[in-house]
Design a protein around this motif. Structure first.
Motif, mmCIF file in Angstrom:
data_model
loop_
_atom_site.group_PDB
_atom_site.id
_atom_site.type_symbol
_atom_site.label_atom_id
_atom_site.label_comp_id
_atom_site.label_asym_id
_atom_site.label_seq_id
_atom_site.Cartn_x
_atom_site.Cartn_y
_atom_site.Cartn_z
ATOM 1 N N SER A 24 1.052 -0.905 0.262
ATOM 2 C CA SER A 24 0.298 -0.041 0.152
ATOM 3 C C SER A 24 0.476 1.188 -0.142
ATOM 4 C CB SER A 24 -1.322 -0.417 1.241
ATOM 5 O OG SER A 24 0.161 0.617 2.957
ATOM 6 N N GLY A 25 2.497 0.838 0.293
ATOM 7 C CA GLY A 25 2.731 2.207 0.304
ATOM 8 C C GLY A 25 3.728 2.777 -0.661
ATOM 9 N N MET A 26 3.309 2.010 -2.349
ATOM 10 C CA MET A 26 4.063 2.568 -3.231
ATOM 11 C C MET A 26 3.455 3.799 -3.713
ATOM 12 S SD MET A 26 3.929 -0.064 -7.020
ATOM 13 C CE MET A 26 4.751 -1.357 -6.452
ATOM 14 N N PRO A 27 4.764 4.375 -4.378
ATOM 15 C CA PRO A 27 4.588 5.523 -4.952
ATOM 16 C C PRO A 27 3.258 5.601 -6.489
ATOM 17 C CG PRO A 27 6.700 5.415 -4.138
ATOM 18 C CD PRO A 27 6.064 4.298 -4.307
ATOM 19 N N PRO A 28 2.619 6.529 -7.504
ATOM 20 C CA PRO A 28 1.785 6.221 -7.952
ATOM 21 C C PRO A 28 2.663 5.287 -9.295
ATOM 22 C CG PRO A 28 1.906 8.406 -7.059
ATOM 23 C CD PRO A 28 2.832 8.050 -5.924
ATOM 24 N N LEU A 29 1.987 5.016 -9.501
ATOM 25 C CA LEU A 29 2.735 4.473 -10.754
ATOM 26 C C LEU A 29 2.396 4.976 -12.592
ATOM 27 C CD1 LEU A 29 1.407 0.361 -9.985
ATOM 28 C CD2 LEU A 29 3.855 1.572 -10.550
ATOM 29 N N PRO A 30 3.221 4.693 -13.185
ATOM 30 C CA PRO A 30 2.770 5.916 -14.509
ATOM 31 C C PRO A 30 1.179 5.549 -14.971
ATOM 32 C CG PRO A 30 4.611 4.844 -14.632
ATOM 33 C CD PRO A 30 4.089 4.143 -13.257
ATOM 34 N N PRO A 31 0.312 6.733 -15.268
ATOM 35 C CA PRO A 31 -0.783 6.554 -15.450
ATOM 36 C C PRO A 31 -0.723 6.124 -17.305
ATOM 37 C CG PRO A 31 -0.444 8.897 -16.487
ATOM 38 C CD PRO A 31 0.770 8.021 -15.067
ATOM 39 N N GLY A 32 -1.780 4.596 -16.979
ATOM 40 C CA GLY A 32 -2.368 4.132 -18.397
ATOM 41 C C GLY A 32 -0.948 2.686 -18.191
ATOM 42 N N GLY A 33 -0.030 3.176 -17.686
ATOM 43 C CA GLY A 33 1.010 2.328 -17.900
ATOM 44 C C GLY A 33 0.949 1.168 -16.703
ATOM 45 N N GLY A 34 0.739 1.773 -15.307
ATOM 46 C CA GLY A 34 0.423 0.750 -13.772
ATOM 47 C C GLY A 34 1.666 -0.342 -14.656
ATOM 48 N N LEU A 35 2.030 -1.009 -13.514
ATOM 49 C CA LEU A 35 3.580 -2.315 -13.387
ATOM 50 C C LEU A 35 4.048 -2.256 -14.527
ATOM 51 C CD1 LEU A 35 5.261 -2.470 -10.582
ATOM 52 C CD2 LEU A 35 3.710 -4.045 -10.511
ATOM 53 N N ALA A 36 2.210 -2.894 -16.079
ATOM 54 C CA ALA A 36 3.738 -3.050 -16.487
ATOM 55 C C ALA A 36 5.079 -2.499 -16.974
ATOM 56 C CB ALA A 36 2.353 -3.339 -17.666
ATOM 57 N N SER A 37 4.455 -0.870 -17.105
ATOM 58 C CA SER A 37 5.576 -0.560 -17.656
ATOM 59 C C SER A 37 6.944 -0.138 -16.696
ATOM 60 C CB SER A 37 4.702 1.511 -17.347
ATOM 61 O OG SER A 37 4.633 1.659 -16.345
ATOM 62 N N LYS A 38 7.055 -0.967 -15.727
ATOM 63 C CA LYS A 38 7.363 -0.671 -14.583
ATOM 64 C C LYS A 38 8.632 -2.756 -14.936
ATOM 65 C CE LYS A 38 8.167 3.549 -13.683
ATOM 66 N NZ LYS A 38 9.751 3.782 -14.279
ATOM 67 N N ARG A 39 8.116 -3.261 -15.748
ATOM 68 C CA ARG A 39 8.429 -4.601 -15.835
ATOM 69 C C ARG A 39 9.951 -4.529 -15.686
ATOM 70 N NH1 ARG A 39 7.767 -9.780 -18.853
ATOM 71 N NH2 ARG A 39 9.878 -10.694 -18.316
ATOM 72 N N SER A 40 10.499 -3.821 -16.460
ATOM 73 C CA SER A 40 11.774 -3.896 -16.558
ATOM 74 C C SER A 40 13.141 -3.350 -15.833
ATOM 75 C CB SER A 40 12.216 -2.941 -17.967
ATOM 76 O OG SER A 40 12.148 -1.945 -17.561
ATOM 77 N N VAL A 41 12.353 -2.556 -14.944
ATOM 78 C CA VAL A 41 12.845 -2.407 -13.938
ATOM 79 C C VAL A 41 13.322 -2.636 -12.658
ATOM 80 C CG1 VAL A 41 13.187 -0.901 -12.018
ATOM 81 C CG2 VAL A 41 12.639 0.163 -14.254
ATOM 82 N N ILE A 42 12.285 -4.266 -12.277
ATOM 83 C CA ILE A 42 11.587 -4.651 -11.263
ATOM 84 C C ILE A 42 12.800 -5.912 -11.898
ATOM 85 C CG2 ILE A 42 9.712 -6.418 -10.315
ATOM 86 C CD1 ILE A 42 7.556 -4.217 -11.011
ATOM 87 N N GLU A 43 11.948 -6.499 -13.514
ATOM 88 C CA GLU A 43 13.071 -7.655 -13.757
ATOM 89 C C GLU A 43 14.788 -7.336 -13.329
ATOM 90 O OE1 GLU A 43 12.424 -9.028 -17.526
ATOM 91 O OE2 GLU A 43 12.079 -10.894 -17.427
ATOM 92 N N ALA A 44 14.625 -6.218 -13.716
ATOM 93 C CA ALA A 44 16.494 -5.865 -14.429
ATOM 94 C C ALA A 44 17.190 -6.589 -12.626
ATOM 95 C CB ALA A 44 16.743 -5.068 -13.908
ATOM 96 N N VAL A 45 16.669 -5.766 -11.650
ATOM 97 C CA VAL A 45 16.753 -5.983 -10.763
ATOM 98 C C VAL A 45 16.818 -7.897 -10.192
ATOM 99 C CG1 VAL A 45 16.944 -5.722 -7.546
ATOM 100 C CG2 VAL A 45 15.976 -4.355 -8.808
ATOM 101 N N TYR A 46 15.860 -8.443 -10.078
ATOM 102 C CA TYR A 46 15.246 -9.935 -9.983
ATOM 103 C C TYR A 46 15.916 -10.771 -10.952
ATOM 104 C CZ TYR A 46 12.851 -15.004 -9.567
ATOM 105 O OH TYR A 46 12.580 -16.060 -9.238
ATOM 106 N N ASN A 47 16.795 -10.138 -11.947
ATOM 107 C CA ASN A 47 17.585 -11.478 -12.568
ATOM 108 C C ASN A 47 18.909 -11.284 -12.124
ATOM 109 O OD1 ASN A 47 15.920 -12.034 -14.413
ATOM 110 N ND2 ASN A 47 16.029 -10.869 -16.102
ATOM 111 N N ARG A 48 19.491 -9.179 -11.373
ATOM 112 C CA ARG A 48 20.731 -9.796 -10.635
ATOM 113 C C ARG A 48 20.837 -10.845 -9.962
ATOM 114 N NH1 ARG A 48 22.061 -5.905 -6.837
ATOM 115 N NH2 ARG A 48 20.016 -4.302 -7.740
ATOM 116 N N LEU A 49 19.655 -10.868 -9.150
ATOM 117 C CA LEU A 49 20.276 -11.229 -7.235
ATOM 118 C C LEU A 49 19.070 -13.176 -7.503
ATOM 119 C CD1 LEU A 49 18.685 -8.906 -5.578
ATOM 120 C CD2 LEU A 49 20.862 -8.511 -5.545
ATOM 121 N N ASN A 50 19.076 -12.884 -8.488
ATOM 122 C CA ASN A 50 17.820 -14.801 -9.106
ATOM 123 C C ASN A 50 19.022 -15.684 -9.348
ATOM 124 O OD1 ASN A 50 16.923 -16.815 -9.282
ATOM 125 N ND2 ASN A 50 15.883 -16.052 -10.940
#
Length: 411
Positions: free
Chosen positions: A358-384
């Motif tokens: 619930s503390g997540m800052p506002p996501l890009p309008p229209g794009g939502g979390l889908a537009s931030k997948r590259s950010v999330i996946e980059a961290v995940y892949n680096r640590l996975n």
């Protein structure tokens, strides 16, 4: 026509340019389709007398092959120019002009351009019919076409099929072309008058668009003209007066984009990206990637034409976007630093956990979390420690799409 790959091809074709008071960027991606059937045109300064300060952009969404789309991307504009300048050439040849001091070229009038666009479509469709492989049925390809011709004073929006163009003016969607679908009453009437039917929202239960270039299997009804066939090559042309202080940008895209984003969603997303980045290729790449992550299974092409009053990069927007990226990175790092009872979490579990934050800052309008997948996946892949190097699998992709369909991801 409906075959898919095991994994999407995410390599992109990019281009950009500037001139005539415009900036444009474009991006196209094959995605999950077995073949890339999209094509595009981007011309700043038309190669015609009196039209050097005009520009033309278009997207062509091919189906059953790429031949028609590719040919139109190279030659449709010349057909339009030739037809539009017909009357002007006649006037310029009138007697009484001073040969030593010829008058400056005069651009064609609005009505001449509208007529020239229509004639250009019909002429190129007639011309392609003579190609041997299209004539004998070896190639059954067709293509939609959506474009915009910009003069210093007018927008000429052009549409044939279900690709789409939108104008963003005064921070809202001011205009959108109309998709040509078989179930539309006007299109259905023409189809039925030509002896066809509309089943499962398709022409004769097969073709999903009611207007297109090519598709000659649907253009052979005796006694009917080219615009009266089951599938018509006739474009709709919409003319709008430009409003320099209000016009911000135009987006042209194929249905691989519009299948997963509405007019408003895409425009709001593009606006938010222009406020953090002035690289139009990068903005278009973000659109394509976001649509892929939202579940688009089609080829994807987008052209972004920025007008002088387009949104500019804002320090506040950049700060907020950076804060969001940092927040997402820290949350993913924290989740991966403390594996649960079931071991190292997969990407879907990470996404599910983010959805409860619930503390997540506002996501890009229209794009939502889908537009931030590259950010999330980059961290995940680096640590996975169990990362697969050959890319996302269909099962993981489908889980992604399911997660991204949840309301939390569309904020």
């Amino acid at each position: 026509m409906g075959a898919f790959l095991d994994k999407p091809k995410t390599e992109k074709y990019n281009s950009h340019g500037e001139g005539n008071g415009l900036r444009y960027g474009l991006s196209s991606m094959q995605g999950w389709r077995v073949e890339m059937e999209d094509a595009h045109t981007a011309v700043l300064g038309l190669p015609a007398p009196g039209m050097t300060d005009w520009s033309f952009f278009a997207v062509y969404d091919g189906h059953a092959g790429s031949k028609v789309a590719n040919y139109c991307s190279k030659h449709l504009l010349e057909h339009i120019i030739t037809a539009s300048l017909g009357a002007g050439n006649t006037q310029s040849s009138q007697s009484g002009s001073d040969v030593s001091n010829p008058p400056a070229p005069v651009p064609p009038a609005v009505e001449a351009v509208k007529a020239g666009i229509r004639t250009g479509f019909l002429k190129i469709d007639e011309h392609m019919r003579s190609f041997s492989d299209l004539r004998n049925g070896m190639d059954r390809s067709g293509s939609t076409a959506v474009g915009i011709l910009l003069s210093p004073d007018h927008f000429f929006f052009i549409n044939c099929g279900d690709s789409r163009a939108v104008l963003y003016r005064n921070s809202q969607v001011c205009f959108s072309t109309l998709d040509h679908k078989p179930c539309n009453p006007r299109e259905r009437e023409r189809i039925q008058n030509a002896g066809g039917s509309v089943m499962i929202q398709r022409v004769n239960g097969s073709l999903a668009v009611s207007r297109a270039l090519g598709d000659y299997d649907y253009k052979c009804v005796d006694g009917k003209g080219p615009t009266e066939q089951l599938v018509s090559p006739e474009p709709e042309v919409f003319v709008m007066v430009r409003a320099p202080e209000q016009d911000q940008f135009v987006i042209l895209a194929c249905d691989g984009i519009w299948d997963v984003m509405s007019n408003e969603e895409l425009c709001e997303f593009v606006k938010s990206r222009l406020e953090v980045c002035d690289d139009l290729e990068k903005v278009c790449n973000e659109v394509v990637d976001t649509c892929l992550h939202k579940g688009s299974r089609d080829n994807m092409s987008v052209v972004l034409v920025c007008l002088p009053n387009a949104p500019k990069v804002s320090e506040e927007a950049v700060r907020k976007d950076t804060e969001l990226n940092n927040y997402l990175e820290s949350q993913v790092e924290e989740m991966l630093s403390r594996p649960g009872e079931e071991g190292f979490p997969d990407l879907v579990t990470v996404m599910r956990n983010l959805s409860t934050d619930s503390g997540m800052p506002p996501l890009p309008p229209g794009g939502g979390l889908a537009s931030k997948r590259s950010v999330i996946e980059a961290v995940y892949n680096r640590l996975n420690p169990y990362r697969e190097e050959d890319g996302v699998s269909i099962s993981i992709y489908n889980k992604w799409v399911f997660c991204l369909s949840l309301p939390i991801y569309r904020r």
